[in-house]
Design an enzyme around this catalytic site. Structure first.
Site, short mmCIF file in Angstrom:
data_model
loop_
_atom_site.label_atom_id
_atom_site.label_comp_id
_atom_site.label_asym_id
_atom_site.label_seq_id
_atom_site.Cartn_x
_atom_site.Cartn_y
_atom_site.Cartn_z
N LYS A 13 0.83 -1.22 0.00
CA LYS A 13 0.00 0.00 0.00
C LYS A 13 0.86 1.26 0.00
CE LYS A 13 -2.24 -0.61 3.88
NZ LYS A 13 -1.65 -1.85 4.38
N ARG A 88 -9.17 1.64 8.90
CA ARG A 88 -8.91 0.22 9.15
C ARG A 88 -10.10 -0.44 9.82
NH1 ARG A 88 -3.01 0.93 9.08
NH2 ARG A 88 -1.92 -1.02 9.39
N ARG A 127 11.55 -6.65 4.74
CA ARG A 127 11.31 -5.23 4.46
C ARG A 127 12.24 -4.34 5.29
NH1 ARG A 127 5.25 -2.98 3.81
NH2 ARG A 127 5.17 -2.69 6.04
N ARG A 162 11.51 -2.50 10.89
CA ARG A 162 10.57 -1.96 11.87
C ARG A 162 10.43 -2.91 13.04
NH1 ARG A 162 5.49 -0.28 8.21
NH2 ARG A 162 4.45 -1.09 10.04
N ARG A 173 -0.62 -8.62 13.53
CA ARG A 173 -1.11 -7.59 12.59
C ARG A 173 -1.99 -8.22 11.52
NH1 ARG A 173 4.07 -4.94 10.54
NH2 ARG A 173 2.71 -3.51 9.41
P1 AMP Z 1 1.12 0.47 8.99
O1 AMP Z 1 2.45 1.04 8.69
O2 AMP Z 1 0.03 1.09 8.16
O3 AMP Z 1 1.10 -1.02 8.97
O4 AMP Z 1 0.78 0.91 10.49
C1 AMP Z 1 1.63 0.57 11.58
C2 AMP Z 1 0.85 0.59 12.88
O5 AMP Z 1 0.28 1.90 13.10
C3 AMP Z 1 -0.34 -0.36 12.94
O6 AMP Z 1 0.05 -1.69 13.26
C4 AMP Z 1 -1.18 0.29 14.01
O7 AMP Z 1 -0.64 0.05 15.30
C5 AMP Z 1 -0.99 1.78 13.72
N1 AMP Z 1 -2.03 2.28 12.78
C6 AMP Z 1 -1.82 2.82 11.55
N2 AMP Z 1 -2.97 3.19 10.97
C7 AMP Z 1 -3.95 2.87 11.86
C8 AMP Z 1 -5.38 2.98 11.85
N3 AMP Z 1 -6.04 3.50 10.79
N4 AMP Z 1 -6.06 2.53 12.92
C9 AMP Z 1 -5.43 2.03 14.00
N5 AMP Z 1 -4.09 1.88 14.08
C10 AMP Z 1 -3.35 2.30 13.03
#
Ligand code: AMP
Length: 218
Positions: A13, A88, A127, A162, A173
């Site tokens: 994404k 989400r 990654r 990360r 996740r």
């Molecule tokens: P991502 O890089 O998009 O996978 O986001 C990393 C982390 O940020 C996720 O595992 C959540 O802990 C938090 N996060 C990001 N976007 C959201 C969202 N829309 N709702 C809740 N938590 C979020």
């Protein structure tokens, strides 16, 4: 263009969001990147969300909605945006619709990037992300490696794995994604906004992007 990108962690994404933002010259709003930046800068928001990110849990809706609404009130998103990582949950999707409606706006399209779970796990564990600008590399694929190991091609920042990309957290996740994604896809499908694009470890990001553009043109 007001675009939402859906897809599992590791589906690509972030990369597609960046390509779309450049193509349409609109801001790329990535909640994951926003939260990680806040956490590493040790801000008040960072301290609030750090624990959730580390454990692979979702940040509570009220915090996420507050942050996204604030971001969407800036002038630069008036002609469009790409949302990566938000919404989400269906509650977040509702809140987004309401926030846009208040300004007489609505979403144009929701793109879901679909990929097999076995490929996601392989990808996520290879990654590397730039600590500074958030650009993502993948040591699994020759074309997605940085020119110099550990250094971002775009800004020279340090590339790190990360701390939410270890096997335990990845599993959590993905579990959370699987729980929330179906209702979210149904929500957007009912509104006639959902378009699905297939990704796989055999396709380059450019190939997937061509499919994303083709889906947008339909
Ligand atoms: P991502 O890089 O998009 O996978 O986001 C990393 C982390 O940020 C996720 O595992 C959540 O802990 C938090 N996060 C990001 N976007 C959201 C969202 N829309 N709702 C809740 N938590 C979020």
């Amino acid at each position: 263009m007001r675009i939402v990108l859906l897809g599992a962690p590791g589906a690509g994404k972030g990369t597609q969001a960046r390509l779309l933002a450049t193509h349409f010259m609109i801001p790329n709003v990535g909640t994951g990147h926003m939260f990680r930046a806040a956490a590493s800068a040790d801000t008040e928001l960072g301290r609030e969300v750090n624990k959730f990110i580390r454990e692979g849990a979702l940040v509570p809706d009220d915090i996420v909605v507050r942050i996204v609404k604030e971001r969407l009130s800036h002038a630069d998103v008036s002609s469009g945006f790409v949302l990566d990582g938000f919404p989400r949950t269906v509650l977040q999707a509702n809140e987004l619709d309401e926030a846009l409606e208040e300004k007489g706006r609505k979403l144009d399209v929701v793109i879901s990037i679909e990929i097999k779970e076995s490929e996601l796990i392989e990808r996520l564990s290879h990654r590397r992300t730039c600590r500074h600008c958030g650009t993502v590399y993948n040591t699994l694929f020759e074309k997605q490696r940085p020119k110099e190991e550990g250094v971002c091609d775009r800004c020279g920042g340090e590339l790190v794995q990360r701390n939410d990309e270890n096997p335990e957290v990845i599993k959590e996740r993905l579990r959370i994604f699987n729980e929330n994604n179906e209702p979210l896809e149904k929500y957007y499908s009912k509104k006639g906004l959902l378009k699905k694009v297939g990704a796989s470890n055999y396709l380059t990001p450019q190939h997937v992007f061509a499919d994303v553009l083709a889906a947008l043109a339909k």
